[in-house]
Design a protein around this motif. Structure first.
Motif, PDB file in Angstrom:
ATOM      1  N   LEU A   1       0.740  -1.111   0.072  1.00 47.56           N
ATOM      2  CA  LEU A   1      -0.039   0.064   0.252  1.00 47.56           C
ATOM      3  C   LEU A   1       0.895   1.313  -0.054  1.00 47.56           C
ATOM      4  O   LEU A   1       0.232   2.364  -0.201  1.00 47.56           O
ATOM      5  CB  LEU A   1      -1.087  -0.015   1.333  1.00 47.56           C
ATOM      6  N   LEU A   2       2.183   1.248   0.151  1.00 46.82           N
ATOM      7  CA  LEU A   2       3.005   2.183   0.538  1.00 46.82           C
ATOM      8  C   LEU A   2       3.978   2.244  -0.954  1.00 46.82           C
ATOM      9  O   LEU A   2       3.994   1.428  -1.790  1.00 46.82           O
ATOM     10  CB  LEU A   2       3.749   2.148   1.404  1.00 46.82           C
ATOM     11  N   PRO A   3       4.717   3.355  -1.271  1.00 45.76           N
ATOM     12  CA  PRO A   3       5.662   3.150  -2.458  1.00 45.76           C
ATOM     13  C   PRO A   3       6.658   2.225  -2.309  1.00 45.76           C
ATOM     14  O   PRO A   3       7.050   2.034  -1.028  1.00 45.76           O
ATOM     15  CB  PRO A   3       6.227   4.862  -2.363  1.00 45.76           C
TER      16      PRO A   3
ATOM     17  N   SER B   1      11.607   7.066   1.869  1.00 46.68           N
ATOM     18  CA  SER B   1      11.996   7.272   2.911  1.00 46.68           C
ATOM     19  C   SER B   1      11.175   8.454   3.697  1.00 46.68           C
ATOM     20  O   SER B   1      11.101   8.740   4.845  1.00 46.68           O
ATOM     21  CB  SER B   1      13.478   7.574   2.952  1.00 46.68           C
ATOM     22  N   THR B   2      10.912   9.294   2.647  1.00 44.85           N
ATOM     23  CA  THR B   2       9.945  10.627   3.181  1.00 44.85           C
ATOM     24  C   THR B   2       8.659   9.937   3.715  1.00 44.85           C
ATOM     25  O   THR B   2       8.236  10.605   4.672  1.00 44.85           O
ATOM     26  CB  THR B   2       9.495  11.339   2.070  1.00 44.85           C
TER      27      THR B   2
ATOM     28  N   GLY C   1      -2.727   9.222  -4.407  1.00 49.47           N
ATOM     29  CA  GLY C   1      -1.999   7.698  -3.967  1.00 49.47           C
ATOM     30  C   GLY C   1      -0.752   8.374  -2.799  1.00 49.47           C
ATOM     31  O   GLY C   1      -0.905   7.773  -1.804  1.00 49.47           O
ATOM     32  N   THR C   2      -0.171   9.401  -3.366  1.00 52.11           N
ATOM     33  CA  THR C   2       0.845   9.681  -2.275  1.00 52.11           C
ATOM     34  C   THR C   2       0.119  10.455  -1.023  1.00 52.11           C
ATOM     35  O   THR C   2       0.759  10.152  -0.018  1.00 52.11           O
ATOM     36  CB  THR C   2       1.683  11.024  -3.053  1.00 52.11           C
ATOM     37  N   SER C   3      -0.912  11.294  -1.123  1.00 53.54           N
ATOM     38  CA  SER C   3      -1.358  11.603   0.075  1.00 53.54           C
ATOM     39  C   SER C   3      -2.169  10.635   0.921  1.00 53.54           C
ATOM     40  O   SER C   3      -1.959  10.773   2.168  1.00 53.54           O
ATOM     41  CB  SER C   3      -2.613  12.597  -0.327  1.00 53.54           C
ATOM     42  N   SER C   4      -2.613   9.677   0.176  1.00 52.84           N
ATOM     43  CA  SER C   4      -2.957   8.240   0.867  1.00 52.84           C
ATOM     44  C   SER C   4      -1.858   7.856   1.751  1.00 52.84           C
ATOM     45  O   SER C   4      -1.723   7.414   2.988  1.00 52.84           O
ATOM     46  CB  SER C   4      -3.793   7.255   0.137  1.00 52.84           C
ATOM     47  N   ALA C   5      -0.621   7.360   0.772  1.00 53.83           N
ATOM     48  CA  ALA C   5       0.320   7.138   1.783  1.00 53.83           C
ATOM     49  C   ALA C   5       0.915   7.828   2.993  1.00 53.83           C
ATOM     50  O   ALA C   5       1.428   7.188   3.873  1.00 53.83           O
ATOM     51  CB  ALA C   5       1.688   6.740   0.577  1.00 53.83           C
ATOM     52  N   LEU C   6       1.021   9.161   2.577  1.00 54.00           N
ATOM     53  CA  LEU C   6       1.346   9.882   3.833  1.00 54.00           C
ATOM     54  C   LEU C   6       0.592   9.534   5.094  1.00 54.00           C
ATOM     55  O   LEU C   6       0.905   9.443   6.190  1.00 54.00           O
ATOM     56  CB  LEU C   6       1.390  11.455   3.187  1.00 54.00           C
ATOM     57  N   GLN C   7      -0.880   9.817   4.717  1.00 56.77           N
ATOM     58  CA  GLN C   7      -1.696   9.427   5.780  1.00 56.77           C
ATOM     59  C   GLN C   7      -1.564   8.148   6.382  1.00 56.77           C
ATOM     60  O   GLN C   7      -1.793   8.011   7.710  1.00 56.77           O
ATOM     61  CB  GLN C   7      -3.170   9.805   5.515  1.00 56.77           C
TER      62      GLN C   7
END
Length: 475
Positions: free
Chosen positions: A264-266, A278-279, A403-409
């Motif tokens: 689910l993450l990069p 890593s971010t 997708g990136t916003s979701s991964a951050l949260q």
């Protein structure tokens, strides 16, 4: 440079930009939503020791605190694909509605078990609320203005930090803790129509994603959230009941949570690959460290130093104020070369603050040191946390920002959920030992802060093409 492989560029669709007036309305509306969520988070943290004591549920302290975050893992993972396919409105309105319903259940809960279910529903709704806001900023706000938005999002914690603990402490001591959970649902009833009108003035956006991967994502999300919930349930185990089976279950659940969340993450997030992976990981680690300590500070001040709920809640106020201050500091740093070091400086300052909390586990040490320490920790995470949102979006093509916003949260929530579970397990193993319980807990969490500092050196991509921020080699 001759002989060096340059990354292949992908063309992205031009993005619409909201008018200045629409951007102002978006800024204030999004800030209001986050303020309501922030008020509840800070008020609940202050009230939770009294809630669990009143409902005879102190053994479920960590679970009642953390199950909201574990539930957020499930819907946060789904939110990114849902928003990319269907837009921001469905996820945002359903999320806010479920968030309010969960709080109503908590308000009326007759037992700690029903209360925990309410916290579960609250978390399922909360996981849908923030991703749409990040997508709106990423799509409709020029890159140069995005740090300002994320600074305001952090500042949205300031007013709740000033009045939330005070209101919560007053209600708990003078009226009843149930009123702490009734305030935000009442506010949201009036906010929802206004939110709808603001979304209507924003320019139309094209969402080209599809829902074909939702079943797989749902399976992975439920696996991740379920593993996190199991860890938090295990944190309610009394010291005398820890067995070999308990330790095995903890290890398996931790591995399962990371295994389920990995797709689910990069790619490379779990292995801490440079750049965007890593971010994403860094945000989760610093968020988990901060929250894992914060939820135990009111409990420590009440048990070790004899403070009442109102006094104990003030500690959270100082940390939130400096968090917002740090966020505005990072927003004013516009030099790209200087912004590269924000993560490291923020992580270092947070580590100093975390370490300074350790001596306060002794009753002979003035609690004033804790206020100073948590103010320093808040400044550090305030610098690093919002800066990583801007950094992550800058590394992402516009059509994939959901997708990136979701991964951050998702990373934020997973980090907090696992850290709370670990803190609860550590605390449960040595519960009843007073100073020793809090001392070991703070040492473990400070170790996690040191790990975050190490990860901060990997948030910059290995190769960046000047003028093309979305082109990176994050090996």
């Amino acid at each position: 440079m001759a002989g060096e492989r340059m990354p292949i560029m992908k063309r992205t669709r031009p993005q619409p930009t909201a008018s200045e007036k629409a951007q102002r309305w978006l800024l204030w509306t999004a800030t209001a939503i986050i303020t309501a969520i922030a008020f509840e988070a800070l008020a609940v943290t202050t009230a939770m020791p009294t809630v669990t004591r009143d409902l005879d549920g102190e053994h479920l302290f960590a679970l009642a605190n953390g199950i909201t975050l574990a539930a957020q893992l499930i819907t946060t993972a789904l939110a990114g694909q849902w928003v990319d396919a269907k837009g921001v409105k469905p996820a945002l309105f359903i999320g806010l509605s479920a968030f309010a319903v969960g709080l109503v259940i908590c308000t009326a809960a007759p037992t700690i078990e029903i209360f925990t279910i309410g916290r579960l529903v609250q978390g399922l709704g909360g996981g849908l609320c923030v991703v749409p806001l990040y997508v709106l900023v990423g799509r409709l706000v020029p890159a140069a203005q995005q740090p300002k938005f994320f600074a305001f999002f952090a500042a949205a914690w300031v007013v709740p930090s000033l009045v939330g603990p005070a209101i919560s402490g007053f209600l708990v001591q003078q009226i009843h803790w149930r009123w702490v959970f009734a305030i935000v649902p009442t506010i949201l009833v009036f906010m929802l129509p206004a939110i709808g009108r603001v979304l209507a003035i924003l320019p139309p956006m094209e969402f080209t994603g599809n829902l074909s991967r939702i079943p797989r994502t749902a399976l992975l999300a439920f696996g991740t959230g379920g593993a996190a919930i199991i860890l938090q349930v295990l944190s309610g185990t009394t010291a005398d009941d820890f067995t070999v089976f308990t330790y095995v279950a903890i290890g398996v659940s931790m591995v399962a949570a990371l295994a389920f969340v990995r797709p689910l993450l990069p790619p490379g997030t779990i292995s801490l690959r440079r750049g965007l992976p890593s971010t994403i990981a860094f945000r989760g680690i610093i968020n988990g460290t901060f929250i894992g300590i914060e939820i135990y500070l009111p409990l420590m001040l009440q048990r070790i130093h004899g403070w009442d709920p109102f006094q104990a809640g003030l500690t959270l106020t100082f940390g939130s104020i400096t968090w917002a201050l740090g966020s505005f500091v990072q927003a004013r740093v516009v030099d790209p070369d200087k912004r590269k070091h924000i993560a490291t400086w923020g992580a270092f300052i947070m580590l100093v603050g975390c370490v300074m909390t350790i001596p306060v586990a002794w009753s002979s040490v003035s609690p004033i040191l804790l206020i100073i320490a948590w103010s320093i920790a808040g400044l550090g995470i305030g610098m690093a946390f919002p800066a990583m949102a801007t950094h992550a979006l800058s590394l992402t093509p516009i059509e994939k920002q959901g997708g990136t916003s979701s991964a951050l949260q998702l990373s934020d929530t997973l980090g907090a959920s696992l850290a709370i579970a670990v803190a609860g397990i550590v605390f449960a193993l040595i519960a009843g030992q007073g100073t020793l319980s809090f001392f070991v807990l703070l040492v473990v969490m400070s170790g996690l802060a040191a790990f975050a500092l190490a990860v901060s050196f990997r948030v910059e991509p290995k190769v960046t093409v000047v003028g093309l921020p979305n082109s990176v080699d994050s090996r």
